[in-house]
Design an enzyme around this catalytic site. Structure first.
Site, PDB file in Angstrom:
ATOM      1  N   THR A   7       0.838  -1.198   0.000  1.00 43.08           N
ATOM      2  CA  THR A   7       0.000   0.000   0.000  1.00 43.08           C
ATOM      3  C   THR A   7       0.875   1.251   0.000  1.00 43.08           C
ATOM      4  O   THR A   7       2.027   1.206   0.440  1.00 43.08           O
ATOM      5  CB  THR A   7      -0.929   0.035   1.228  1.00 43.08           C
ATOM      6  OG1 THR A   7      -1.828   1.153   1.112  1.00 43.08           O
ATOM      7  CG2 THR A   7      -0.143   0.190   2.519  1.00 43.08           C
ATOM      8  N   ASN A   9      -0.836   3.948   1.265  1.00 39.30           N
ATOM      9  CA  ASN A   9      -1.716   4.703   2.159  1.00 39.30           C
ATOM     10  C   ASN A   9      -1.152   4.681   3.579  1.00 39.30           C
ATOM     11  O   ASN A   9      -1.228   3.667   4.283  1.00 39.30           O
ATOM     12  CB  ASN A   9      -3.127   4.093   2.123  1.00 39.30           C
ATOM     13  CG  ASN A   9      -4.143   4.923   2.890  1.00 39.30           C
ATOM     14  OD1 ASN A   9      -3.849   5.441   3.956  1.00 39.30           O
ATOM     15  ND2 ASN A   9      -5.345   5.029   2.347  1.00 39.30           N
ATOM     16  N   LYS A  12      -3.455   3.600   6.495  1.00 41.24           N
ATOM     17  CA  LYS A  12      -3.639   2.151   6.652  1.00 41.24           C
ATOM     18  C   LYS A  12      -2.417   1.519   7.317  1.00 41.24           C
ATOM     19  O   LYS A  12      -2.546   0.599   8.130  1.00 41.24           O
ATOM     20  CB  LYS A  12      -3.909   1.501   5.292  1.00 41.24           C
ATOM     21  CG  LYS A  12      -5.251   1.880   4.701  1.00 41.24           C
ATOM     22  CD  LYS A  12      -5.485   1.197   3.359  1.00 41.24           C
ATOM     23  CE  LYS A  12      -6.851   1.570   2.792  1.00 41.24           C
ATOM     24  NZ  LYS A  12      -7.125   0.914   1.492  1.00 41.24           N
ATOM     25  N   ASP A  68      -7.945  -4.736   0.227  1.00 35.56           N
ATOM     26  CA  ASP A  68      -8.841  -3.857  -0.517  1.00 35.56           C
ATOM     27  C   ASP A  68     -10.092  -3.695   0.324  1.00 35.56           C
ATOM     28  O   ASP A  68     -10.595  -4.667   0.901  1.00 35.56           O
ATOM     29  CB  ASP A  68      -9.171  -4.432  -1.890  1.00 35.56           C
ATOM     30  CG  ASP A  68      -9.658  -3.352  -2.856  1.00 35.56           C
ATOM     31  OD1 ASP A  68      -9.326  -2.167  -2.642  1.00 35.56           O
ATOM     32  OD2 ASP A  68     -10.363  -3.685  -3.829  1.00 35.56           O
ATOM     33  N   THR A  69     -10.553  -2.479   0.420  1.00 33.56           N
ATOM     34  CA  THR A  69     -11.692  -2.161   1.279  1.00 33.56           C
ATOM     35  C   THR A  69     -12.739  -1.406   0.489  1.00 33.56           C
ATOM     36  O   THR A  69     -12.407  -0.544  -0.330  1.00 33.56           O
ATOM     37  CB  THR A  69     -11.238  -1.307   2.490  1.00 33.56           C
ATOM     38  OG1 THR A  69     -10.371  -2.083   3.308  1.00 33.56           O
ATOM     39  CG2 THR A  69     -12.430  -0.850   3.319  1.00 33.56           C
ATOM     40  N   PHE A 148     -10.030   8.868   7.955  1.00 30.46           N
ATOM     41  CA  PHE A 148      -9.832   9.162   6.532  1.00 30.46           C
ATOM     42  C   PHE A 148     -10.953   8.519   5.743  1.00 30.46           C
ATOM     43  O   PHE A 148     -11.787   7.807   6.301  1.00 30.46           O
ATOM     44  CB  PHE A 148      -8.455   8.659   6.062  1.00 30.46           C
ATOM     45  CG  PHE A 148      -8.250   7.167   6.212  1.00 30.46           C
ATOM     46  CD1 PHE A 148      -8.408   6.312   5.138  1.00 30.46           C
ATOM     47  CD2 PHE A 148      -7.875   6.623   7.430  1.00 30.46           C
ATOM     48  CE1 PHE A 148      -8.215   4.943   5.270  1.00 30.46           C
ATOM     49  CE2 PHE A 148      -7.669   5.257   7.580  1.00 30.46           C
ATOM     50  CZ  PHE A 148      -7.853   4.412   6.495  1.00 30.46           C
ATOM     51  N   GLY A 149     -10.980   8.778   4.446  1.00 33.49           N
ATOM     52  CA  GLY A 149     -12.010   8.174   3.601  1.00 33.49           C
ATOM     53  C   GLY A 149     -13.406   8.616   4.011  1.00 33.49           C
ATOM     54  O   GLY A 149     -13.676   9.810   4.216  1.00 33.49           O
ATOM     55  N   TYR A 150     -14.289   7.648   4.173  1.00 34.90           N
ATOM     56  CA  TYR A 150     -15.689   7.917   4.506  1.00 34.90           C
ATOM     57  C   TYR A 150     -15.933   8.002   6.014  1.00 34.90           C
ATOM     58  O   TYR A 150     -17.086   8.077   6.450  1.00 34.90           O
ATOM     59  CB  TYR A 150     -16.579   6.816   3.911  1.00 34.90           C
ATOM     60  CG  TYR A 150     -16.599   6.772   2.405  1.00 34.90           C
ATOM     61  CD1 TYR A 150     -17.513   7.532   1.667  1.00 34.90           C
ATOM     62  CD2 TYR A 150     -15.704   5.970   1.705  1.00 34.90           C
ATOM     63  CE1 TYR A 150     -17.537   7.494   0.285  1.00 34.90           C
ATOM     64  CE2 TYR A 150     -15.717   5.915   0.321  1.00 34.90           C
ATOM     65  CZ  TYR A 150     -16.628   6.677  -0.392  1.00 34.90           C
ATOM     66  OH  TYR A 150     -16.642   6.634  -1.760  1.00 34.90           O
ATOM     67  N   ASP A 151     -14.879   8.005   6.818  1.00 35.03           N
ATOM     68  CA  ASP A 151     -15.019   7.979   8.284  1.00 35.03           C
ATOM     69  C   ASP A 151     -15.948   9.067   8.837  1.00 35.03           C
ATOM     70  O   ASP A 151     -16.690   8.815   9.794  1.00 35.03           O
ATOM     71  CB  ASP A 151     -13.650   8.074   8.959  1.00 35.03           C
ATOM     72  CG  ASP A 151     -12.867   6.766   8.864  1.00 35.03           C
ATOM     73  OD1 ASP A 151     -13.402   5.790   8.297  1.00 35.03           O
ATOM     74  OD2 ASP A 151     -11.723   6.720   9.351  1.00 35.03           O
TER      75      ASP A 151
END
Length: 198
Positions: A7, A9, A12, A68-69, A148-151
């Site tokens: 990754t 990221n 992560k 992968d998430t 991060f992301g949709y958190d």
């Protein structure tokens, strides 16, 4: 045991290191001297995770894993799913992704969703996969500045705050990634225990 985490990221990486502690040495792509953006061309999390781990294993020959998430929203037939990171375009903007998600959910009463993580581990050329699921629901507006992301718009089942309102240890009590990594850690510990007892 040393493992290359496929990754770029850093968020992560921080999460997995907090879960694994000192038992396993996690090497990032950057630390391994690998500067590539591995494509995610497939229709499932399982296939994309495998694509990433196999790519790194072929390049390094070292034990490695990838994940992968996807965020799966039931009112949107499982979208954004496998394209969660680029839901609003190839620029991979988390803020744009959230804006599109909230727009798509306008007027919908069912806001149930789940995060799902699939880990692909390759040890000595053999792959195994581990899955973690976190059910929850999507808020109508962003809350919190962490994560991060949709958190900022996801509240896990059993909680009253979004992931972005939690610190890392609180998030790990619910997190899909933490649940998948717990299975990974259990498997890795069984391998290392066998090595020490043989």
């Amino acid at each position: 045991m040393k493992l290359v985490f496929a990754t770029n990221n850093n968020n992560k990486v921080k999460e997995i290191r907090s879960l694994l502690g000192d038992v396993f040495e996690i090497i990032t792509l950057h630390e391994a001297g690998i500067d590539i953006d591995i494509p995610e061309p497939h229709d499932t999390l399982e296939e994309n995770a495998r694509e990433k781990s196999e790519t790194i294993y072929k390049m390094t020959g070292q034990h490695c894993f990838s994940e992968d998430t996807g965020l799966e929203v039931f009112a949107l037939n499982g979208a954004p799913g496998v394209i969660s990171a680029r839901y609003a375009g190839e620029q991979k903007s988390a803020d744009d992704n959230i804006t599109r998600l909230l727009q798509e959910l306008q007027g919908k009463t069912n806001r149930s969703a789940q995060f799902r993580t699939v880990i692909s581990l390759i040890i000595d050329g053999k792959e195994q996969q581990f899955e973690g699921i976190c059910p929850g629901h999507i808020l109508t507006e962003r809350k919190g500045n962490g994560g991060f992301g949709y958190d900022p718009v996801f509240v896990p089942e059993g909680a009253t705050r979004s992931f972005a309102e939690m610190n890392l240890s609180e998030k790990n009590q619910y997190s899909h990634r933490a649940r998948a990594f717990a299975k990974l850690v259990q498997h890795l510990r069984s391998i290392t225990d066998q090595e020490f007892t043989n």
